[in-house]
Design an enzyme around this catalytic site. Sequence first.
Site, PDB file in Angstrom:
ATOM      1  N   HIS A  12      10.185  18.018  39.753  1.00 46.19           N
ATOM      2  CA  HIS A  12       8.856  17.984  40.496  1.00 46.19           C
ATOM      3  C   HIS A  12       9.114  19.215  41.377  1.00 46.19           C
ATOM      4  O   HIS A  12       8.288  19.468  42.217  1.00 46.19           O
ATOM      5  CB  HIS A  12       8.336  16.894  41.269  1.00 46.19           C
ATOM      6  CG  HIS A  12       8.220  15.673  40.226  1.00 46.19           C
ATOM      7  ND1 HIS A  12       6.872  15.765  39.731  1.00 46.19           N
ATOM      8  CD2 HIS A  12       8.866  14.797  39.690  1.00 46.19           C
ATOM      9  CE1 HIS A  12       6.880  14.540  39.086  1.00 46.19           C
ATOM     10  NE2 HIS A  12       8.013  13.955  38.878  1.00 46.19           N
ATOM     11  N   ALA A  14       9.173  23.117  42.047  1.00 49.06           N
ATOM     12  CA  ALA A  14       8.603  24.220  41.652  1.00 49.06           C
ATOM     13  C   ALA A  14       9.382  25.449  41.441  1.00 49.06           C
ATOM     14  O   ALA A  14       9.423  26.229  40.540  1.00 49.06           O
ATOM     15  CB  ALA A  14       7.229  24.795  42.206  1.00 49.06           C
ATOM     16  N   LYS A  16      12.694  25.025  40.930  1.00 48.40           N
ATOM     17  CA  LYS A  16      13.629  25.042  39.768  1.00 48.40           C
ATOM     18  C   LYS A  16      12.721  25.522  38.634  1.00 48.40           C
ATOM     19  O   LYS A  16      13.474  26.128  37.763  1.00 48.40           O
ATOM     20  CB  LYS A  16      13.957  23.482  39.716  1.00 48.40           C
ATOM     21  CG  LYS A  16      14.839  23.223  40.492  1.00 48.40           C
ATOM     22  CD  LYS A  16      15.310  21.636  40.353  1.00 48.40           C
ATOM     23  CE  LYS A  16      16.226  20.907  41.255  1.00 48.40           C
ATOM     24  NZ  LYS A  16      16.369  19.392  40.741  1.00 48.40           N
ATOM     25  N   GLU A  42      13.551   7.157  41.129  1.00 48.66           N
ATOM     26  CA  GLU A  42      14.538   7.001  41.790  1.00 48.66           C
ATOM     27  C   GLU A  42      15.749   7.474  41.638  1.00 48.66           C
ATOM     28  O   GLU A  42      16.137   7.214  40.341  1.00 48.66           O
ATOM     29  CB  GLU A  42      14.485   5.329  42.344  1.00 48.66           C
ATOM     30  CG  GLU A  42      14.494   5.160  43.814  1.00 48.66           C
ATOM     31  CD  GLU A  42      14.912   3.735  44.090  1.00 48.66           C
ATOM     32  OE1 GLU A  42      15.860   3.487  44.923  1.00 48.66           O
ATOM     33  OE2 GLU A  42      14.113   2.824  43.469  1.00 48.66           O
ATOM     34  N   ASP A  71      19.794  18.324  38.327  1.00 55.01           N
ATOM     35  CA  ASP A  71      20.125  17.788  39.195  1.00 55.01           C
ATOM     36  C   ASP A  71      21.357  18.632  40.153  1.00 55.01           C
ATOM     37  O   ASP A  71      22.379  19.155  39.564  1.00 55.01           O
ATOM     38  CB  ASP A  71      20.728  16.317  39.390  1.00 55.01           C
ATOM     39  CG  ASP A  71      20.661  15.505  40.760  1.00 55.01           C
ATOM     40  OD1 ASP A  71      19.613  15.422  41.155  1.00 55.01           O
ATOM     41  OD2 ASP A  71      21.545  15.014  41.093  1.00 55.01           O
ATOM     42  N   TYR A 157      18.003  25.149  50.560  1.00 59.20           N
ATOM     43  CA  TYR A 157      19.086  25.746  51.436  1.00 59.20           C
ATOM     44  C   TYR A 157      19.165  27.215  51.398  1.00 59.20           C
ATOM     45  O   TYR A 157      20.337  27.637  52.006  1.00 59.20           O
ATOM     46  CB  TYR A 157      20.230  24.848  51.190  1.00 59.20           C
ATOM     47  CG  TYR A 157      20.048  23.397  51.401  1.00 59.20           C
ATOM     48  CD1 TYR A 157      20.081  23.054  53.044  1.00 59.20           C
ATOM     49  CD2 TYR A 157      19.776  22.640  50.555  1.00 59.20           C
ATOM     50  CE1 TYR A 157      20.226  21.540  53.237  1.00 59.20           C
ATOM     51  CE2 TYR A 157      19.737  21.105  50.743  1.00 59.20           C
ATOM     52  CZ  TYR A 157      19.837  20.528  52.312  1.00 59.20           C
ATOM     53  OH  TYR A 157      19.580  19.372  52.361  1.00 59.20           O
ATOM     54  N   HIS A 183      24.508  28.819  40.942  1.00 57.19           N
ATOM     55  CA  HIS A 183      25.068  27.709  40.277  1.00 57.19           C
ATOM     56  C   HIS A 183      24.162  27.417  39.207  1.00 57.19           C
ATOM     57  O   HIS A 183      24.573  26.844  37.985  1.00 57.19           O
ATOM     58  CB  HIS A 183      25.071  26.698  41.337  1.00 57.19           C
ATOM     59  CG  HIS A 183      23.693  26.516  41.975  1.00 57.19           C
ATOM     60  ND1 HIS A 183      22.783  27.578  42.367  1.00 57.19           N
ATOM     61  CD2 HIS A 183      23.030  25.241  42.012  1.00 57.19           C
ATOM     62  CE1 HIS A 183      21.877  26.927  42.915  1.00 57.19           C
ATOM     63  NE2 HIS A 183      21.840  25.686  43.203  1.00 57.19           N
TER      64      HIS A 183
HETATM   65  O1  ITT Z   1      14.705  15.884  41.366  1.00 55.55           O
HETATM   66  P1  ITT Z   1      13.627  16.975  41.127  1.00 55.55           P
HETATM   67  O2  ITT Z   1      12.474  16.753  40.806  1.00 55.55           O
HETATM   68  O3  ITT Z   1      14.387  17.997  40.098  1.00 55.55           O
HETATM   69  O4  ITT Z   1      13.487  17.979  42.562  1.00 55.55           O
HETATM   70  P2  ITT Z   1      14.495  17.979  43.677  1.00 55.55           P
HETATM   71  O5  ITT Z   1      14.048  18.885  44.719  1.00 55.55           O
HETATM   72  O6  ITT Z   1      14.505  16.394  44.433  1.00 55.55           O
HETATM   73  O7  ITT Z   1      15.878  18.151  43.267  1.00 55.55           O
HETATM   74  P3  ITT Z   1      17.236  17.483  43.401  1.00 55.55           P
HETATM   75  O8  ITT Z   1      16.990  15.804  43.601  1.00 55.55           O
HETATM   76  O9  ITT Z   1      18.338  18.010  42.192  1.00 55.55           O
HETATM   77  O10 ITT Z   1      17.799  18.070  44.943  1.00 55.55           O
HETATM   78  C1  ITT Z   1      18.499  19.234  44.983  1.00 55.55           C
HETATM   79  C2  ITT Z   1      18.224  19.661  46.583  1.00 55.55           C
HETATM   80  O11 ITT Z   1      19.185  20.687  46.518  1.00 55.55           O
HETATM   81  C3  ITT Z   1      18.596  21.866  46.935  1.00 55.55           C
HETATM   82  N1  ITT Z   1      18.953  23.043  46.048  1.00 55.55           N
HETATM   83  C4  ITT Z   1      19.328  22.865  44.552  1.00 55.55           C
HETATM   84  N2  ITT Z   1      19.240  24.083  44.070  1.00 55.55           N
HETATM   85  C5  ITT Z   1      19.013  25.064  45.279  1.00 55.55           C
HETATM   86  C6  ITT Z   1      18.941  26.380  44.937  1.00 55.55           C
HETATM   87  O12 ITT Z   1      19.203  27.151  44.101  1.00 55.55           O
HETATM   88  N3  ITT Z   1      18.653  26.957  46.425  1.00 55.55           N
HETATM   89  C7  ITT Z   1      18.390  26.215  47.679  1.00 55.55           C
HETATM   90  N4  ITT Z   1      18.604  24.831  47.403  1.00 55.55           N
HETATM   91  C8  ITT Z   1      18.719  24.292  46.455  1.00 55.55           C
HETATM   92  C9  ITT Z   1      17.114  21.564  47.016  1.00 55.55           C
HETATM   93  O13 ITT Z   1      16.363  22.337  47.766  1.00 55.55           O
HETATM   94  C10 ITT Z   1      17.092  19.998  46.984  1.00 55.55           C
HETATM   95  O14 ITT Z   1      17.211  19.798  48.421  1.00 55.55           O
HETATM   96 MG    MG Z   2      15.109  15.004  43.383  1.00 56.72          MG
END
Ligand code: ITT
Ligand code: MG
Length: 198
Positions: A12, A14, A16, A42, A71, A157, A183
């Site tokens: 969810h 956007a 990503k 969850e 993830d 971040y 990454h």
């Molecule tokens: O689970 P979905 O629905 O995919 O969306 P989410 O935002 O909850 O995604 P995650 O559970 O994987 O949590 C990822 C966390 O790490 C951060 N993150 C991941 N990739 C990042 C990136 O490329 N740049 C900055 N922050 C990142 C992101 O903002 C989230 O706080």
């Molecule tokens: Mg998530």
Amino acid sequence: MMNIKQLVLASHNAGKLKELQAMLGDSVQLRSIGEWSKVEPEETGLSFVENAILKARNAARISGLPALADDSGLAVDFLGGAPGIYSARYADGQGDAANNAKLLDALKDVPQAERGAQFVCVLALVRHADDPLPILCEGLWHGRILTAASGEHGFGYDPLFWVPERDVSSAELSPTDKNQISHRARAMDLLRQRLGLK
Ligand SMILES: O=P(O)(O)OP(=O)(O)OP(=O)(O)OC[C@H]1O[C@@H](n2cnc3c(O)ncnc32)[C@H](O)[C@@H]1O
Ligand SMILES: [Mg+2]
């Protein structure tokens, strides 16, 4: 390997979706699980791998299509790898700005040399909800946590993550640049190899 034209992205987020679609190019169309459901599963796993698989299975079940999940998160050395799989929930679900403020506070007065961190991305692809052999690809990106936010691009971040190879924050990188070295880019590179897309 599979010949995949369409994949559901079990996310969810956007930011990503935009990055992953840009990396995949036109050969595979990513459709957000948001088209089917606004309910987020969850994330009960204790690792990126477990949560990625859980999200991918859930999306495949709901959509009936092969599903890709991402993830990801930030592992900070000084914090023993936190916030890690809890990166999205670090400030109790108050969002990116609150997460970033909490991280800056947790590292207040911590010297440069001890501010090392890595972004982690695990991609999981399942052909169907009960797929016994998910494809798993991992990417890491090493950097450091800045002492103040900088830059407008990206999400999450990014404004706090200093990229050694460019001496800027990842939010100061253009989307094209971030998508070549992040990454997520590393994990996607492996996935494209596994899918025979490169
Ligand atoms: O689970 P979905 O629905 O995919 O969306 P989410 O935002 O909850 O995604 P995650 O559970 O994987 O949590 C990822 C966390 O790490 C951060 N993150 C991941 N990739 C990042 C990136 O490329 N740049 C900055 N922050 C990142 C992101 O903002 C989230 O706080
Ligand atoms: Mg998530």
